[in-house]
Design a protein around this motif. Structure first.
Motif, short mmCIF file in Angstrom:
data_model
loop_
_atom_site.label_atom_id
_atom_site.label_comp_id
_atom_site.label_asym_id
_atom_site.label_seq_id
_atom_site.Cartn_x
_atom_site.Cartn_y
_atom_site.Cartn_z
N ASN A 91 0.92 -1.28 -0.10
CA ASN A 91 -0.01 0.23 0.04
C ASN A 91 0.90 1.34 0.06
O ASN A 91 0.61 2.21 0.62
CB ASN A 91 -0.88 0.07 1.23
N ILE A 92 1.98 1.17 -0.47
CA ILE A 92 2.91 2.38 -0.78
C ILE A 92 2.41 3.23 -1.86
O ILE A 92 2.26 2.64 -2.98
CB ILE A 92 4.39 2.01 -1.19
N ASN A 93 2.32 4.45 -1.95
CA ASN A 93 1.91 5.35 -2.86
C ASN A 93 2.63 5.35 -4.17
O ASN A 93 3.72 5.05 -4.18
CB ASN A 93 1.71 6.65 -2.24
N LEU A 94 1.78 5.53 -5.13
CA LEU A 94 2.74 5.15 -6.64
C LEU A 94 3.70 6.19 -6.85
O LEU A 94 4.73 5.72 -7.43
CB LEU A 94 1.45 5.13 -7.86
N TRP A 95 3.35 7.27 -6.40
CA TRP A 95 4.42 8.41 -6.61
C TRP A 95 5.72 7.99 -5.69
O TRP A 95 6.84 8.21 -6.34
CB TRP A 95 4.09 9.89 -6.25
N VAL A 96 5.51 7.55 -4.68
CA VAL A 96 6.74 7.03 -3.73
C VAL A 96 7.42 6.03 -4.76
O VAL A 96 8.70 5.65 -4.45
CB VAL A 96 6.24 6.84 -2.31
N GLY A 97 6.47 5.10 -5.16
CA GLY A 97 6.94 3.71 -5.93
C GLY A 97 7.64 4.36 -7.16
O GLY A 97 8.75 3.53 -7.46
N LEU A 98 7.35 5.39 -7.40
CA LEU A 98 8.22 5.75 -8.86
C LEU A 98 9.55 6.09 -8.23
O LEU A 98 10.62 5.96 -9.02
CB LEU A 98 7.56 7.12 -9.38
N ILE A 99 9.57 7.00 -7.13
CA ILE A 99 10.98 7.26 -6.89
C ILE A 99 11.96 6.17 -6.35
O ILE A 99 13.01 5.88 -6.67
CB ILE A 99 11.08 8.23 -5.66
N ILE A 100 11.16 5.05 -5.69
CA ILE A 100 12.01 3.92 -5.20
C ILE A 100 12.52 3.22 -6.39
O ILE A 100 13.45 2.61 -6.53
CB ILE A 100 11.11 2.95 -4.37
N GLY A 101 11.42 3.30 -7.59
CA GLY A 101 11.93 2.40 -8.61
C GLY A 101 13.05 3.04 -9.42
O GLY A 101 13.86 2.45 -9.85
N ILE A 102 13.08 4.56 -9.47
CA ILE A 102 14.31 5.21 -10.02
C ILE A 102 15.39 5.02 -9.33
O ILE A 102 16.56 4.79 -9.98
CB ILE A 102 14.14 6.63 -10.02
N ILE A 103 15.38 4.70 -7.98
CA ILE A 103 16.51 4.38 -7.28
C ILE A 103 17.06 3.09 -7.57
O ILE A 103 18.29 3.03 -7.69
CB ILE A 103 16.31 4.64 -5.44
N PHE A 104 16.15 2.19 -7.35
CA PHE A 104 16.38 0.74 -8.12
C PHE A 104 17.01 0.77 -9.20
O PHE A 104 18.34 0.09 -9.33
CB PHE A 104 15.10 -0.22 -7.94
N SER A 105 16.61 1.19 -10.11
CA SER A 105 17.20 1.19 -11.54
C SER A 105 18.54 1.90 -11.66
O SER A 105 19.58 1.39 -12.44
CB SER A 105 16.45 2.15 -12.53
N ALA A 106 18.76 3.10 -10.99
CA ALA A 106 19.95 3.69 -10.76
C ALA A 106 20.99 2.75 -10.21
O ALA A 106 22.06 2.81 -10.93
CB ALA A 106 19.91 4.95 -9.97
#
Length: 323
Positions: free
Chosen positions: A83-98
């Protein structure tokens, strides 16, 4: 050097174009037109992403789909399971990808040319298999559905296509500005030096591995954002789409078609090719796999007939009109 008067005119023209694009969905509310525009903006993001590593650094990556998939899956799985907000998920996804891109780059940049291309392709295939096998986390080949919860900016959920249009437009402009900034920076010149002659670049003190990793990381971040925008728009993702060869190939195709190593080449390539590919996909939907043949054929034709991309023709045309 571009005269200051021409520079001011160019900026004014770009600003006017941007304003028209913002107003467009409120005037032309055709769902088909808006859908096509959204696809164009999404593809501008990934083609500019490939442009950084393939166009400026000269490293042909066939595995950029990894970061597209990671961006899409990270946001959705965190949202559905924790239940983590999608926008927070976007930032976490960016960090994972980086982080992932830095690790993959550090390993794969030991290889060159076709070996680097195949290594990145292999990485994408490994990720696809991992996401297919781990059904307990990713729901495997069935994919993941992102439920519609009514109009909400927090849930990135809209009944109308207009908000998706504006979101993808904003991030495509961000991608263009990123590439424009890099092209004028010291990093951009280092990347061009690596592309032209890596040994010579290293001999004058450029840390070639580091600059390639930075370009790869920036490319991964843009792909991650595109993956997030794709899944919030389509509301569904599976490993075959997220980590598929299509995603990696189309980035290279659009960039080479428009003009690799230029800011506006990928934009031009996308605006020309995406409508054509969509028409082809609709009218030849019964011929499975023919899209791969079309991608390959187009790539060969472009390399043979327009090695510098369509942007070179546009530049010659503008020069002729001004003469």
């Amino acid at each position: 050097m571009i005269p200051s008067k021409n520079l001011a005119e160019n900026k004014l023209l770009l600003l006017l174009t941007f304003v028209i694009l913002i107003v467009l969905p409120f005037i032309a509310q055709s769902p088909l037109l808006l859908h096509l525009a959204i696809l164009i903006y999404l593809n501008i993001i990934i083609s500019e992403a490939w442009n950084l590593i393939g166009g400026y650094a000269g490293q042909v990556s066939l595995g950029n789909a990894v970061f597209f998939g990671v961006g899409a899956y990270t946001a959705v799985l965190l949202y559905l399971n924790l239940n983590i907000n999608l926008w927070v998920g976007l930032i976490i996804g960016i960090i994972f990808s980086a982080v992932l891109s830095a690790v993959i780059g550090y390993i794969c940049f030991r290889l060159r040319g076709v070996f680097f291309a195949f290594a990145t392709l292999a990485v994408a295939e490994v990720f696809k298999l991992l996401f297919i096998i781990r059904k307990d986390i990713t729901q495997g080949p069935m994919g993941v559905v992102l439920p519609y919860k009514g109009d909400s900016i927090l849930d990135v959920s809209f009944a109308s296509k207009t908000p998706y249009y504006l979101l993808t437009l904003a991030f495509s402009v961000l991608a263009i500005l990123t590439v424009s900034y890099v092209s004028k920076s010291k990093l951009g010149y280092y990347l061009l030096a690596v592309r032209e002659d890596e040994v010579a670049a290293r001999s004058v003190g450029i840390n070639t591995v580091l600059v390639k990793i930075i370009a790869f990381t920036l490319s991964a971040i843009l792909n991650s954002i595109a993956g997030f925008l794709y899944v919030t728009y389509i509301r569904y993702i599976d490993p075959y789409v997220a980590f598929g060869l299509d995603i990696s190939l189309i980035q290279a195709l659009l960039t080479i078609m428009g003009g690799a190593g230029t800011v506006w080449g990928p934009v031009l390539g996308t605006v020309i090719l995406i409508p054509l590919l969509e028409l082809f996909r609709v009218y030849f939907v019964k011929f499975s796999g023919i899209n791969y043949m079309l991608h390959g054929a187009l790539l060969m034709i472009i390399i043979l007939l327009m090695p510098q991309g369509a942007i070179s023709i546009v530049r010659r045309l503008i020069k002729w009109l001004k003469s």
